[in-house]
Design a protein around this motif. Structure first.
Motif, PDB file in Angstrom:
ATOM      1  N   MET A 189       0.835  -1.201   0.000  1.00  0.00           N
ATOM      2  CA  MET A 189       0.000   0.000   0.000  1.00  0.00           C
ATOM      3  C   MET A 189       0.874   1.258   0.000  1.00  0.00           C
ATOM      4  N   ILE A 190       0.568   2.167  -0.902  1.00  0.00           N
ATOM      5  CA  ILE A 190       1.262   3.447  -0.987  1.00  0.00           C
ATOM      6  C   ILE A 190       0.465   4.478  -0.196  1.00  0.00           C
ATOM      7  N   THR A 191       1.105   5.150   0.744  1.00  0.00           N
ATOM      8  CA  THR A 191       0.438   6.146   1.575  1.00  0.00           C
ATOM      9  C   THR A 191       0.858   7.539   1.134  1.00  0.00           C
ATOM     10  N   ILE A 192      -0.123   8.359   0.753  1.00  0.00           N
ATOM     11  CA  ILE A 192       0.105   9.727   0.297  1.00  0.00           C
ATOM     12  C   ILE A 192      -0.258  10.660   1.445  1.00  0.00           C
ATOM     13  N   ILE A 193       0.675  11.519   1.832  1.00  0.00           N
ATOM     14  CA  ILE A 193       0.453  12.390   2.980  1.00  0.00           C
ATOM     15  C   ILE A 193      -0.485  13.538   2.604  1.00  0.00           C
ATOM     16  N   ASN A 194      -1.592  13.622   3.322  1.00  0.00           N
ATOM     17  CA  ASN A 194      -2.563  14.699   3.116  1.00  0.00           C
ATOM     18  C   ASN A 194      -2.269  15.814   4.114  1.00  0.00           C
ATOM     19  N   TYR A 195      -1.592  16.853   3.665  1.00  0.00           N
ATOM     20  CA  TYR A 195      -1.216  17.947   4.556  1.00  0.00           C
ATOM     21  C   TYR A 195      -1.740  19.292   4.065  1.00  0.00           C
ATOM     22  N   GLY A 196      -2.702  19.240   3.160  1.00  0.00           N
ATOM     23  CA  GLY A 196      -3.362  20.465   2.737  1.00  0.00           C
ATOM     24  C   GLY A 196      -2.674  21.218   1.625  1.00  0.00           C
ATOM     25  N   SER A 197      -1.613  20.669   1.060  1.00  0.00           N
ATOM     26  CA  SER A 197      -0.886  21.369  -0.003  1.00  0.00           C
ATOM     27  C   SER A 197      -0.541  20.441  -1.164  1.00  0.00           C
ATOM     28  N   GLY A 198      -1.299  19.368  -1.310  1.00  0.00           N
ATOM     29  CA  GLY A 198      -0.905  18.375  -2.305  1.00  0.00           C
ATOM     30  C   GLY A 198      -1.932  18.162  -3.396  1.00  0.00           C
ATOM     31  N   ASN A 199      -1.447  17.696  -4.539  1.00  0.00           N
ATOM     32  CA  ASN A 199      -2.309  17.298  -5.648  1.00  0.00           C
ATOM     33  C   ASN A 199      -2.694  15.835  -5.418  1.00  0.00           C
ATOM     34  N   LEU A 200      -3.483  15.599  -4.371  1.00  0.00           N
ATOM     35  CA  LEU A 200      -3.705  14.238  -3.881  1.00  0.00           C
ATOM     36  C   LEU A 200      -4.444  13.360  -4.885  1.00  0.00           C
ATOM     37  N   LYS A 201      -5.537  13.862  -5.429  1.00  0.00           N
ATOM     38  CA  LYS A 201      -6.326  13.027  -6.338  1.00  0.00           C
ATOM     39  C   LYS A 201      -5.539  12.684  -7.589  1.00  0.00           C
ATOM     40  N   THR A 227       5.641   7.456 -19.595  1.00  0.00           N
ATOM     41  CA  THR A 227       6.926   7.572 -18.906  1.00  0.00           C
ATOM     42  C   THR A 227       6.719   7.799 -17.412  1.00  0.00           C
ATOM     43  N   GLY A 228       5.827   8.717 -17.077  1.00  0.00           N
ATOM     44  CA  GLY A 228       5.559   8.988 -15.674  1.00  0.00           C
ATOM     45  C   GLY A 228       4.978   7.791 -14.952  1.00  0.00           C
ATOM     46  N   LEU A 229       4.060   7.083 -15.628  1.00  0.00           N
ATOM     47  CA  LEU A 229       3.472   5.893 -15.007  1.00  0.00           C
ATOM     48  C   LEU A 229       4.512   4.799 -14.819  1.00  0.00           C
ATOM     49  N   ASP A 230       5.458   4.702 -15.748  1.00  0.00           N
ATOM     50  CA  ASP A 230       6.542   3.730 -15.583  1.00  0.00           C
ATOM     51  C   ASP A 230       7.403   4.075 -14.368  1.00  0.00           C
ATOM     52  N   ILE A 231       7.604   5.355 -14.127  1.00  0.00           N
ATOM     53  CA  ILE A 231       8.357   5.783 -12.941  1.00  0.00           C
ATOM     54  C   ILE A 231       7.605   5.401 -11.668  1.00  0.00           C
ATOM     55  N   LEU A 232       6.285   5.608 -11.661  1.00  0.00           N
ATOM     56  CA  LEU A 232       5.493   5.191 -10.507  1.00  0.00           C
ATOM     57  C   LEU A 232       5.536   3.677 -10.329  1.00  0.00           C
ATOM     58  N   LYS A 233       5.498   2.942 -11.429  1.00  0.00           N
ATOM     59  CA  LYS A 233       5.614   1.484 -11.343  1.00  0.00           C
ATOM     60  C   LYS A 233       6.927   1.080 -10.695  1.00  0.00           C
ATOM     61  N   ASN A 234       7.985   1.740 -11.088  1.00  0.00           N
ATOM     62  CA  ASN A 234       9.304   1.438 -10.509  1.00  0.00           C
ATOM     63  C   ASN A 234       9.325   1.720  -9.010  1.00  0.00           C
ATOM     64  N   PHE A 235       8.634   2.773  -8.613  1.00  0.00           N
ATOM     65  CA  PHE A 235       8.553   3.072  -7.169  1.00  0.00           C
ATOM     66  C   PHE A 235       7.774   1.989  -6.442  1.00  0.00           C
ATOM     67  N   VAL A 236       6.672   1.562  -7.022  1.00  0.00           N
ATOM     68  CA  VAL A 236       5.849   0.522  -6.389  1.00  0.00           C
ATOM     69  C   VAL A 236       6.642  -0.781  -6.247  1.00  0.00           C
ATOM     70  N   LYS A 237       7.490  -1.081  -7.219  1.00  0.00           N
ATOM     71  CA  LYS A 237       8.302  -2.300  -7.149  1.00  0.00           C
ATOM     72  C   LYS A 237       9.194  -2.327  -5.907  1.00  0.00           C
ATOM     73  N   LEU A 238       9.540  -1.159  -5.411  1.00  0.00           N
ATOM     74  CA  LEU A 238      10.399  -1.080  -4.235  1.00  0.00           C
ATOM     75  C   LEU A 238       9.682  -1.564  -2.981  1.00  0.00           C
ATOM     76  N   VAL A 239       8.379  -1.585  -3.035  1.00  0.00           N
ATOM     77  CA  VAL A 239       7.553  -2.004  -1.889  1.00  0.00           C
ATOM     78  C   VAL A 239       7.267  -3.492  -1.955  1.00  0.00           C
ATOM     79  N   GLU A 240       7.233  -4.046  -3.147  1.00  0.00           N
ATOM     80  CA  GLU A 240       6.808  -5.434  -3.342  1.00  0.00           C
ATOM     81  C   GLU A 240       7.871  -6.428  -2.865  1.00  0.00           C
TER      82      GLU A 240
END
Length: 198
Positions: free
Chosen positions: A1-13, A185-198
């Motif tokens: 699970m990827i946790t995105i910090i909601n601190y009132g200044s993010g493009n969360l969605k 390209t951006g989605l591939d970068i996110l995929k690479n980040f997710v792989k670090l968790v798996e």
């Protein structure tokens, strides 16, 4: 699970939608216990450095503890800037100081804010750049980072100067551009980040 910090200044969605597109489970939260227990943290961000740091203060120790634990961490755009010592946008407000250095305004000569697609130049291996070459990614920013240790810069993009576009150090990853808005390209970068968790 990827946790995105909601601190009132993010493009969360936007960033959550990016993870959803690659089939990765993610959530955004301001719950301290959930942030503390996160497998991987994402710090997004839009807006001004000082306001964002003010909102982020209550999470500062949780972020630093997460980074110290060796678990994956990703900063995006303003989330990259907040990892630095300070910004000339908000001179009297310290950043997280994960990366010693400063955030400074883009030099005049090009349109500011820098908004649009620019080509990456890979200069150093980084896990989230696996399989990525001289691709185009999407930027929206008026400030850029100047790390004291240049070795943390893994990719740059030319915009009058070489703008640090990707930073990597140990378990810490950060992008000046918005991967969730950068197509395949951006989605591939996110995929690479997710792989670090798996």
């Amino acid at each position: 699970m990827i946790t995105i910090i909601n601190y009132g200044s993010g493009n969360l969605k936007s960033i959550k939608n990016g993870f959803s597109k690659i089939g990765a489970d993610s959530l955004f939260t301001d719950n301290a216990d959930m942030i503390k227990d996160a497998e991987a943290l994402v710090l997004p961000g839009v807006g001004a450095f000082g306001t964002a740091m003010g909102n982020l203060l209550k999470f500062q120790d949780l972020i630093l503890d997460h980074i110290d634990s060796g678990k994956p961490f990703l900063g995006v755009c303003l989330g990259l800037h907040l990892l630095f010592s300070h910004s000339e946008e908000s001179n009297n407000i310290p950043g997280l100081n994960v990366f010693p250095g400063e955030v400074t305004r883009l030099p005049s000569g090009n349109k500011i804010p820098h908004m649009g697609w620019n080509q990456l130049k890979i200069i150093k291996n980084c896990s989230i750049l696996e399989g990525i070459g001289s691709e185009y990614v999407y930027f929206v920013h008026s400030y850029y980072v100047v790390p004291e240790n240049k070795d943390v810069v893994s990719a740059v993009a030319e915009y009058g100067i070489d703008v640090p576009a990707v930073l990597c150090r140990d378990n810490i990853y950060a992008t000046q551009f918005h991967p969730e808005k950068s197509g395949k390209t951006g989605l591939d970068i996110l995929k690479n980040f997710v792989k670090l968790v798996e």
